[in-house]
Design an enzyme around this catalytic site. Sequence first.
Site, mmCIF file in Angstrom:
data_model
loop_
_atom_site.group_PDB
_atom_site.id
_atom_site.type_symbol
_atom_site.label_atom_id
_atom_site.label_comp_id
_atom_site.label_asym_id
_atom_site.label_seq_id
_atom_site.Cartn_x
_atom_site.Cartn_y
_atom_site.Cartn_z
ATOM 1 N N HIS A 1 0.708 -1.275 -0.040
ATOM 2 C CA HIS A 1 0.037 -0.075 -0.056
ATOM 3 C C HIS A 1 0.994 1.139 0.143
ATOM 4 O O HIS A 1 0.431 2.341 -0.125
ATOM 5 C CB HIS A 1 -1.002 0.184 1.120
ATOM 6 C CG HIS A 1 -2.217 -0.811 0.934
ATOM 7 N ND1 HIS A 1 -3.215 -0.294 0.290
ATOM 8 C CD2 HIS A 1 -2.531 -2.296 1.243
ATOM 9 C CE1 HIS A 1 -4.131 -1.164 0.175
ATOM 10 N NE2 HIS A 1 -3.803 -2.121 0.628
ATOM 11 N N ASP B 1 -8.228 -1.416 -1.994
ATOM 12 C CA ASP B 1 -8.956 -2.478 -1.242
ATOM 13 C C ASP B 1 -10.139 -1.924 -1.820
ATOM 14 O O ASP B 1 -10.511 -0.819 -1.794
ATOM 15 C CB ASP B 1 -9.009 -2.098 0.052
ATOM 16 C CG ASP B 1 -7.406 -2.654 0.619
ATOM 17 O OD1 ASP B 1 -7.054 -3.699 0.243
ATOM 18 O OD2 ASP B 1 -7.284 -2.138 1.619
ATOM 19 N N GLU C 1 -7.631 -12.164 1.035
ATOM 20 C CA GLU C 1 -8.247 -10.968 1.196
ATOM 21 C C GLU C 1 -9.195 -10.588 -0.014
ATOM 22 O O GLU C 1 -8.358 -10.334 -0.801
ATOM 23 C CB GLU C 1 -7.448 -9.628 1.231
ATOM 24 C CG GLU C 1 -6.741 -9.699 2.700
ATOM 25 C CD GLU C 1 -6.007 -8.455 3.244
ATOM 26 O OE1 GLU C 1 -5.361 -8.439 4.195
ATOM 27 O OE2 GLU C 1 -5.939 -7.634 1.910
ATOM 28 N N HIS D 1 -8.559 -7.077 -1.732
ATOM 29 C CA HIS D 1 -7.318 -6.466 -2.067
ATOM 30 C C HIS D 1 -6.901 -6.758 -3.376
ATOM 31 O O HIS D 1 -6.525 -8.123 -3.729
ATOM 32 C CB HIS D 1 -6.171 -6.967 -0.850
ATOM 33 C CG HIS D 1 -4.870 -6.469 -1.231
ATOM 34 N ND1 HIS D 1 -4.179 -5.598 -0.074
ATOM 35 C CD2 HIS D 1 -3.871 -6.770 -1.931
ATOM 36 C CE1 HIS D 1 -2.989 -5.168 -0.809
ATOM 37 N NE2 HIS D 1 -3.027 -5.973 -1.822
#
Length: 254
Positions: free
Chosen positions: A137, A144, A208, A211
């Site tokens: 990130h 996300d 995730e 993500h």
Amino acid sequence: MHEPNRPIPAFAEPDWAQVARIPVAECGEALCTLRLSPALRVYPAYRHLGIPDAVEDCQVRLEVFERLLRAAGSLPDGLMLVVLDAWRPIAVQQHLYRTLEAAMARHHPQADAATLQRLTRQFVSPPSRDPLAPSPHLTGGAVDVTLCDAQGRWLDMGSRFDEVGPRSFSAHYETVTAGDSAALAIRDRRRLLHNAMLAAGFSNLPSEWWHYDYGDQLWAWHHGQPAALYGPTAPPSLEGLWQQQLAERFPSPL
């Protein structure tokens, strides 16, 4: 070809040591804001959760922005892409990792340090400003995302954003039985999001469902690229812009 209902494969967790060894060939793309785009919904989740130092905007690299627009444009009428987080300050990464690792330690009191790190990094990457191995990130290449309807109602994706458990794994609902209509609907929503993002060039973190990466080392590992495009970056400060402008206007004498 974009197949919205293609099943989500049950990929293994990335080999993080190999990911960190992928070279970074920084391309120099700037960060840009997403909140001005009418094609996207932007909800900076960590800011709304009151996380210290969380930013009030979602910013990504320019090419990531274009690919988000491509993914959003491929969704069926009445659905929109919601961006929950993108570029993330190192202080926020440190807070998230430290907080989750402490929770894991309370839940697994017998776990050693290596086990705690493995359990934690399934959901939060260790904070790193290292230009050779930055947190995803921090590069502006990780995003996300989730889905909402045209009125802004969030769709049920089967787990909360940042939920730390098996339901957060992207392929979790691929094994549901034919009679479970609610779970099948969740499975199909995840497939829709997953396939739209992959068709736009992103890769997905298997643990995730929300993500996705483009241009960072995780993306390079998933796509077999020889190098990542993005290293650590940050929005320019006003002082930095002034210094750059003055340097261009008044070059130092030889």
